[in-house]
Design a protein around this motif. Sequence first.
Motif, PDB file in Angstrom:
ATOM      1  N   LYS A  60       0.840  -1.207   0.000  1.00 17.17           N
ATOM      2  CA  LYS A  60       0.000   0.000   0.000  1.00 17.17           C
ATOM      3  C   LYS A  60       0.870   1.250   0.000  1.00 17.17           C
ATOM      4  CE  LYS A  60      -3.369   2.446   2.875  1.00 17.17           C
ATOM      5  NZ  LYS A  60      -4.104   2.420   4.160  1.00 17.17           N
ATOM      6  N   ASN A  61       1.890   1.291   0.865  1.00 17.99           N
ATOM      7  CA  ASN A  61       2.783   2.458   0.936  1.00 17.99           C
ATOM      8  C   ASN A  61       3.574   2.617  -0.355  1.00 17.99           C
ATOM      9  OD1 ASN A  61       1.927   3.004   3.547  1.00 17.99           O
ATOM     10  ND2 ASN A  61       3.549   1.772   4.484  1.00 17.99           N
ATOM     11  N   LYS A  62       4.017   1.485  -0.939  1.00 22.25           N
ATOM     12  CA  LYS A  62       4.805   1.532  -2.170  1.00 22.25           C
ATOM     13  C   LYS A  62       3.988   2.128  -3.310  1.00 22.25           C
ATOM     14  CE  LYS A  62       6.955  -1.542  -5.574  1.00 22.25           C
ATOM     15  NZ  LYS A  62       7.259  -2.962  -5.916  1.00 22.25           N
ATOM     16  N   LEU A  63       2.764   1.633  -3.481  1.00 21.11           N
ATOM     17  CA  LEU A  63       1.919   2.112  -4.577  1.00 21.11           C
ATOM     18  C   LEU A  63       1.454   3.549  -4.343  1.00 21.11           C
ATOM     19  CD1 LEU A  63      -0.267  -1.062  -5.256  1.00 21.11           C
ATOM     20  CD2 LEU A  63       1.810  -0.324  -6.427  1.00 21.11           C
ATOM     21  N   ALA A  64       1.260   3.910  -3.087  1.00 17.54           N
ATOM     22  CA  ALA A  64       0.864   5.286  -2.771  1.00 17.54           C
ATOM     23  C   ALA A  64       1.982   6.257  -3.147  1.00 17.54           C
ATOM     24  CB  ALA A  64       0.511   5.407  -1.299  1.00 17.54           C
ATOM     25  N   GLU A  65       3.241   5.874  -2.846  1.00 19.23           N
ATOM     26  CA  GLU A  65       4.383   6.725  -3.194  1.00 19.23           C
ATOM     27  C   GLU A  65       4.513   6.878  -4.708  1.00 19.23           C
ATOM     28  OE1 GLU A  65       7.778   5.020  -1.351  1.00 19.23           O
ATOM     29  OE2 GLU A  65       7.162   5.569   0.695  1.00 19.23           O
ATOM     30  N   GLU A  66       4.110   5.837  -5.464  1.00 18.17           N
ATOM     31  CA  GLU A  66       4.190   5.909  -6.927  1.00 18.17           C
ATOM     32  C   GLU A  66       3.015   6.699  -7.526  1.00 18.17           C
ATOM     33  OE1 GLU A  66       4.602   2.127  -8.765  1.00 18.17           O
ATOM     34  OE2 GLU A  66       6.145   1.434  -7.365  1.00 18.17           O
ATOM     35  N   GLY A  67       2.031   7.070  -6.695  1.00 17.26           N
ATOM     36  CA  GLY A  67       0.915   7.891  -7.157  1.00 17.26           C
ATOM     37  C   GLY A  67      -0.263   7.106  -7.712  1.00 17.26           C
ATOM     38  N   LEU A  68      -0.318   5.785  -7.477  1.00 22.58           N
ATOM     39  CA  LEU A  68      -1.413   4.986  -8.019  1.00 22.58           C
ATOM     40  C   LEU A  68      -2.734   5.280  -7.324  1.00 22.58           C
ATOM     41  CD1 LEU A  68       0.997   3.415  -9.274  1.00 22.58           C
ATOM     42  CD2 LEU A  68      -0.404   1.335  -9.040  1.00 22.58           C
ATOM     43  N   THR A 107      -6.497  12.827  -8.052  1.00 26.16           N
ATOM     44  CA  THR A 107      -6.594  13.649  -9.269  1.00 26.16           C
ATOM     45  C   THR A 107      -6.528  12.803 -10.536  1.00 26.16           C
ATOM     46  OG1 THR A 107      -4.200  14.038  -9.307  1.00 26.16           O
ATOM     47  CG2 THR A 107      -5.568  15.613  -8.073  1.00 26.16           C
ATOM     48  N   LYS A 108      -6.011  11.559 -10.414  1.00 25.03           N
ATOM     49  CA  LYS A 108      -5.902  10.685 -11.576  1.00 25.03           C
ATOM     50  C   LYS A 108      -7.117   9.767 -11.739  1.00 25.03           C
ATOM     51  CE  LYS A 108      -0.845  10.510 -11.401  1.00 25.03           C
ATOM     52  NZ  LYS A 108       0.336   9.631 -11.252  1.00 25.03           N
ATOM     53  N   LYS A 109      -7.985   9.771 -10.771  1.00 29.23           N
ATOM     54  CA  LYS A 109      -9.133   8.866 -10.824  1.00 29.23           C
ATOM     55  C   LYS A 109     -10.160   9.355 -11.842  1.00 29.23           C
ATOM     56  CE  LYS A 109      -8.639   7.079  -6.135  1.00 29.23           C
ATOM     57  NZ  LYS A 109      -8.189   5.759  -6.572  1.00 29.23           N
ATOM     58  N   LEU A 110     -10.791   8.409 -12.532  1.00 22.67           N
ATOM     59  CA  LEU A 110     -11.774   8.735 -13.560  1.00 22.67           C
ATOM     60  C   LEU A 110     -13.129   9.003 -12.913  1.00 22.67           C
ATOM     61  CD1 LEU A 110     -10.857   5.932 -16.134  1.00 22.67           C
ATOM     62  CD2 LEU A 110     -10.084   8.310 -16.118  1.00 22.67           C
ATOM     63  N   GLU A 111     -13.914   9.844 -13.581  1.00 24.49           N
ATOM     64  CA  GLU A 111     -15.252  10.170 -13.070  1.00 24.49           C
ATOM     65  C   GLU A 111     -16.227   9.023 -13.378  1.00 24.49           C
ATOM     66  OE1 GLU A 111     -18.702  13.657 -13.505  1.00 24.49           O
ATOM     67  OE2 GLU A 111     -16.783  13.804 -14.591  1.00 24.49           O
ATOM     68  N   ILE A 112     -16.987   8.645 -12.367  1.00 22.61           N
ATOM     69  CA  ILE A 112     -17.983   7.588 -12.539  1.00 22.61           C
ATOM     70  C   ILE A 112     -19.167   8.159 -13.326  1.00 22.61           C
ATOM     71  CG2 ILE A 112     -19.477   5.930 -11.381  1.00 22.61           C
ATOM     72  CD1 ILE A 112     -16.477   5.476 -10.965  1.00 22.61           C
ATOM     73  N   PRO A 113     -19.555   7.537 -14.449  1.00 25.37           N
ATOM     74  CA  PRO A 113     -20.693   8.080 -15.234  1.00 25.37           C
ATOM     75  C   PRO A 113     -21.988   8.063 -14.421  1.00 25.37           C
ATOM     76  CG  PRO A 113     -20.076   5.892 -16.010  1.00 25.37           C
ATOM     77  CD  PRO A 113     -19.015   6.305 -15.048  1.00 25.37           C
ATOM     78  N   PHE A 144     -10.701  -3.837   3.635  1.00 26.92           N
ATOM     79  CA  PHE A 144     -10.033  -2.950   2.679  1.00 26.92           C
ATOM     80  C   PHE A 144      -8.979  -3.752   1.932  1.00 26.92           C
ATOM     81  CE2 PHE A 144     -11.858   0.186   5.462  1.00 26.92           C
ATOM     82  CZ  PHE A 144     -12.156   1.240   4.622  1.00 26.92           C
ATOM     83  N   THR A 145      -8.894  -3.532   0.619  1.00 25.51           N
ATOM     84  CA  THR A 145      -7.898  -4.189  -0.217  1.00 25.51           C
ATOM     85  C   THR A 145      -7.194  -3.131  -1.070  1.00 25.51           C
ATOM     86  OG1 THR A 145      -9.425  -4.556  -2.065  1.00 25.51           O
ATOM     87  CG2 THR A 145      -9.346  -6.254  -0.346  1.00 25.51           C
ATOM     88  N   ILE A 146      -6.068  -3.538  -1.650  1.00 24.71           N
ATOM     89  CA  ILE A 146      -5.345  -2.640  -2.556  1.00 24.71           C
ATOM     90  C   ILE A 146      -6.234  -2.264  -3.733  1.00 24.71           C
ATOM     91  CG2 ILE A 146      -3.353  -2.444  -4.098  1.00 24.71           C
ATOM     92  CD1 ILE A 146      -2.635  -2.345  -1.140  1.00 24.71           C
ATOM     93  N   CYS A 147      -7.055  -3.198  -4.152  1.00 28.69           N
ATOM     94  CA  CYS A 147      -7.999  -2.943  -5.251  1.00 28.69           C
ATOM     95  C   CYS A 147      -8.915  -1.758  -4.922  1.00 28.69           C
ATOM     96  CB  CYS A 147      -8.822  -4.196  -5.509  1.00 28.69           C
ATOM     97  SG  CYS A 147     -10.049  -4.035  -6.829  1.00 28.69           S
ATOM     98  N   ASP A 148      -9.331  -1.636  -3.670  1.00 26.82           N
ATOM     99  CA  ASP A 148     -10.177  -0.509  -3.249  1.00 26.82           C
ATOM    100  C   ASP A 148      -9.471   0.822  -3.452  1.00 26.82           C
ATOM    101  OD1 ASP A 148     -12.213  -2.206  -2.450  1.00 26.82           O
ATOM    102  OD2 ASP A 148     -11.433  -2.411  -0.423  1.00 26.82           O
ATOM    103  N   PHE A 149      -8.198   0.875  -3.084  1.00 20.03           N
ATOM    104  CA  PHE A 149      -7.463   2.137  -3.126  1.00 20.03           C
ATOM    105  C   PHE A 149      -7.112   2.570  -4.550  1.00 20.03           C
ATOM    106  CE2 PHE A 149      -6.492   0.505   1.153  1.00 20.03           C
ATOM    107  CZ  PHE A 149      -6.902   1.584   1.914  1.00 20.03           C
ATOM    108  N   VAL A 150      -6.831   1.598  -5.438  1.00 17.39           N
ATOM    109  CA  VAL A 150      -6.389   1.955  -6.790  1.00 17.39           C
ATOM    110  C   VAL A 150      -7.571   2.178  -7.730  1.00 17.39           C
ATOM    111  CG1 VAL A 150      -6.211  -0.381  -7.732  1.00 17.39           C
ATOM    112  CG2 VAL A 150      -4.622   1.391  -8.515  1.00 17.39           C
ATOM    113  N   SER A 151      -8.750   1.642  -7.378  1.00 17.51           N
ATOM    114  CA  SER A 151      -9.933   1.848  -8.220  1.00 17.51           C
ATOM    115  C   SER A 151     -10.391   3.298  -8.149  1.00 17.51           C
ATOM    116  CB  SER A 151     -11.073   0.916  -7.768  1.00 17.51           C
ATOM    117  OG  SER A 151     -10.718  -0.439  -7.963  1.00 17.51           O
ATOM    118  N   ASP A 152     -11.252   3.679  -9.073  1.00 14.96           N
ATOM    119  CA  ASP A 152     -11.734   5.067  -9.113  1.00 14.96           C
ATOM    120  C   ASP A 152     -12.716   5.371  -7.992  1.00 14.96           C
ATOM    121  OD1 ASP A 152     -10.443   5.904 -11.677  1.00 14.96           O
ATOM    122  OD2 ASP A 152     -11.604   4.204 -12.413  1.00 14.96           O
TER     123      ASP A 152
END
Length: 452
Positions: A120-128, A132-138, A250-258
């Motif tokens: 989680k910390n590794k991916l957070a540091e990489e900006g995943l 601001t990068k998350k897509l808008e849910i239609p 909570f999973t990594i999938c939760d954090f990286v998803s939009d």
Amino acid sequence: MNDILNQNNQIISVGELNRSAKYLLEKSYSNIKVEGEISNLSIPSSGHMYFTLKDSDAAIRCAMFKNANMRLNFSPKNGDKCIVTGNVSLYAPRGDFQLIASSMEPSGTGNLMLKFEQLKNKLAEEGLFDETKKLEIPNIPKHVAIITSGSTAAWQDVLTSIKRRAPSMKISLSEAIVQGDVASTTIIDALDRIHKYNDVSKKSLVDLILIVRGGGSIEDLWCFNDEFLAREISKTQIPIISGVGHEIDFTICDFVSDLRAPTPTAAAEIASNGYYNLNEKLQTFKNDLHDNISSLITNKKYIVNTKKAELKNPLTNLKEKIQKIDNIDLRLLQAQKNFLKEKALILNNLSSFLHELNPKKNIKELHLMLLNIKSKIELHTLSKLKFSKSYLTKLESNIKALDPLSILERGYSIVETEDGKIVKNSREIKTGQKLSTRFATGSASVKVIDKS
């Protein structure tokens, strides 16, 4: 008891032996942690828990009493690998060697949580996880792809929720395994299938993805903490909602998803929320429109009834018009008589004048003039009569046109319900309904066989 045991030649009872062994075991092995696999699990009505803890070398019977197992935050089952904390003891009546458990936790949880936090910390540091990068849910997605196993309750929950809230939304299942060592790979393959579908499809593109799975232990949900899966999700250009586990999971999938949803059902509700709100608004508009139309109809009915009260009987109007025509006819006849009388007087005067003068030429000219005047008078009189008759005919046609009964005489009819309400279009009647049809002469009862 030690004295008894040290006296090799002294004879002791079985009960004394078991009690001595129990004392030694409880004194030497208190509050120890033992790791093994649960088997022969039994939970009687008392609420106590009895099971065997085993590994490849040995097994030990265990007991966990109700006051201890009530504090568990998971439900152990046969085959679970757990760490049991407790005291070694002996059940003296039967001489059974056993472990009295005071607490229990799934084996490996601590190590998995450490790996989870590190990734989680590794991916957070990489900006995943950057918002601001998350897509808008239609708001109103047209085609939603669900990544899960078609045999799970999560799939059925999502399908039921979307069909209930947004029946017109297109739903597709991109099958994946959601537990086990190869699960993350199948989820990545499911994402890849969706991308390939959008690449070749010209219509009904997938515009929202739901990754869902029901609750479970950290081991059950571990496939959603895969680094390769997280990176694939972050590269996806289709908005993704993660609905994995329960609200506390909570999973990594939760954090990286939009967007993260606490449960699969909540993910379905978020995806269909635009449709649901739109349906509510449409229902509100429908109710308002119905109220406005009802009010308008009521007002128009009042105006019609008011005008109806002001209308005279057509026969009365017809009699008044006939009387008016008769008056006009009398005036025309009187005018004609006066005109003829006046001309006759002129003729008499001229005749007298001619008689006095008696010139043949003048008499002849005057005679021709009189004939001409007479001809004009007749033409004028005929023209006046023709005009009057035409005017009277037009008035009579207008009067007949205003008569409602004349419409029925042209072949039209009036359809009424049994309570006397006039039917204006087919939406006001039902198949099988009895109606009354009124003709120019008489009426008939009819029954609706079909309508269009």
